[in-house]
Design a protein around this motif. Structure first.
Motif, PDB file in Angstrom:
ATOM      1  N   GLN A  85       0.828  -1.202   0.000  1.00  0.00           N
ATOM      2  CA  GLN A  85       0.000   0.000   0.000  1.00  0.00           C
ATOM      3  C   GLN A  85       0.866   1.256   0.000  1.00  0.00           C
ATOM      4  O   GLN A  85       0.585   2.230  -0.712  1.00  0.00           O
ATOM      5  N   GLN A  88       2.343   2.400  -3.354  1.00  0.00           N
ATOM      6  CA  GLN A  88       1.473   3.102  -4.292  1.00  0.00           C
ATOM      7  C   GLN A  88       1.715   4.611  -4.249  1.00  0.00           C
ATOM      8  O   GLN A  88       1.524   5.312  -5.243  1.00  0.00           O
ATOM      9  N   LYS A  97       5.006   0.007  -8.823  1.00  0.00           N
ATOM     10  CA  LYS A  97       3.675   0.263  -8.269  1.00  0.00           C
ATOM     11  C   LYS A  97       2.706  -0.854  -8.649  1.00  0.00           C
ATOM     12  O   LYS A  97       1.902  -1.311  -7.823  1.00  0.00           O
ATOM     13  N   GLU A  98       2.788  -1.287  -9.890  1.00  0.00           N
ATOM     14  CA  GLU A  98       1.888  -2.357 -10.349  1.00  0.00           C
ATOM     15  C   GLU A  98       2.169  -3.657  -9.599  1.00  0.00           C
ATOM     16  O   GLU A  98       1.242  -4.339  -9.130  1.00  0.00           O
ATOM     17  N   GLY A 101       0.992  -3.500  -5.996  1.00  0.00           N
ATOM     18  CA  GLY A 101      -0.452  -3.657  -5.886  1.00  0.00           C
ATOM     19  C   GLY A 101      -0.889  -5.097  -6.023  1.00  0.00           C
ATOM     20  O   GLY A 101      -1.774  -5.568  -5.288  1.00  0.00           O
TER      21      GLY A 101
END
Length: 209
Positions: A85, A88, A97-98, A101
């Motif tokens: 989290q 992000q 970031k991908e 997640g």
């Protein structure tokens, strides 16, 4: 001379007396059975639970290594979910970031599986990360951008390598069928997470030891 009651005498007993004898025996058996029920502890564990911290379950014996697996997978989720989290907001790379997640979302599903399995086996799980994991979260909290990307990927890849070894060892040796099935499911998640982290291109040799 008194009367002798040998075999011939027993054969001459009236049928009514024999019936009374059978009723008496049946009554005695019923009393013993009732006593066993009364003497059984009221808190005897149900199927799937362990007895007083013991290792007996309906799926086979539960070893300390089996318990350790559940604890370590739980703790992995407790620090990797907030780390995903956090990434992000702090990561610079869109791929990081991908990946963060996806790992966070998959750890949520694995964590639910871990808690459900532990409940079936009556294993108490931790509610917070261990000291090292808390330190990694603090370390990442002080970083941004590309520096954050490298730290996030290296810390998570190294951690996944360690827990993967624990899972493989337990899967190979556990005598508990529930734990073996859980280990197989957990291994798929962890193996996928390692591939995802490596896909960022930021994994160095130091993270593979």
């Amino acid at each position: 001379m008194g009367k002798s009651y040998g075999i011939a005498g027993l054969r001459s007993l009236p049928r009514a007396a024999g019936g009374r004898l059978m009723l008496a025996v049946a009554a005695a058996v019923a009393v013993v059975a009732a006593a066993l029920v009364v003497l059984s502890p009221p808190d005897a564990p149900a199927d799937g639970q362990t007895e007083g911290g013991g290792n007996r379950t309906r799926w086979g014996p539960l070893s300390e290594e089996d318990r350790t697996l559940l604890v370590k997978v739980r703790q992995a989720g407790l620090w990797e979910m907030p780390a995903g989290q956090q990434a992000q907001q702090r990561a610079a790379s869109p791929r990081v970031k991908e990946v963060a997640g996806m790992i966070m979302e998959q750890h949520m599903r694995l964590d639910a599986d871990t808690r459900a399995t532990a409940q079936r086996l009556n294993v108490i799980l931790p509610t917070e990360p261990n000291a090292d994991q808390k330190g990694w979260l603090r370390e990442m909290s002080g970083k941004f951008g590309a520096d954050y990307d490298r730290t996030f990927v290296l810390r998570l890849r190294a951690a996944h390598g360690k827990v993967f070894g624990v899972i493989a060892l337990v899967r190979a040796h556990s005598k508990n069928t529930e734990i073996r099935a859980f280990a197989e499911r957990a291994m798929k998640f962890v193996n996928n997470h390692m591939r995802l982290l490596e896909s960022t291109g930021l994994v160095t040799d130091s993270a593979l030891h």
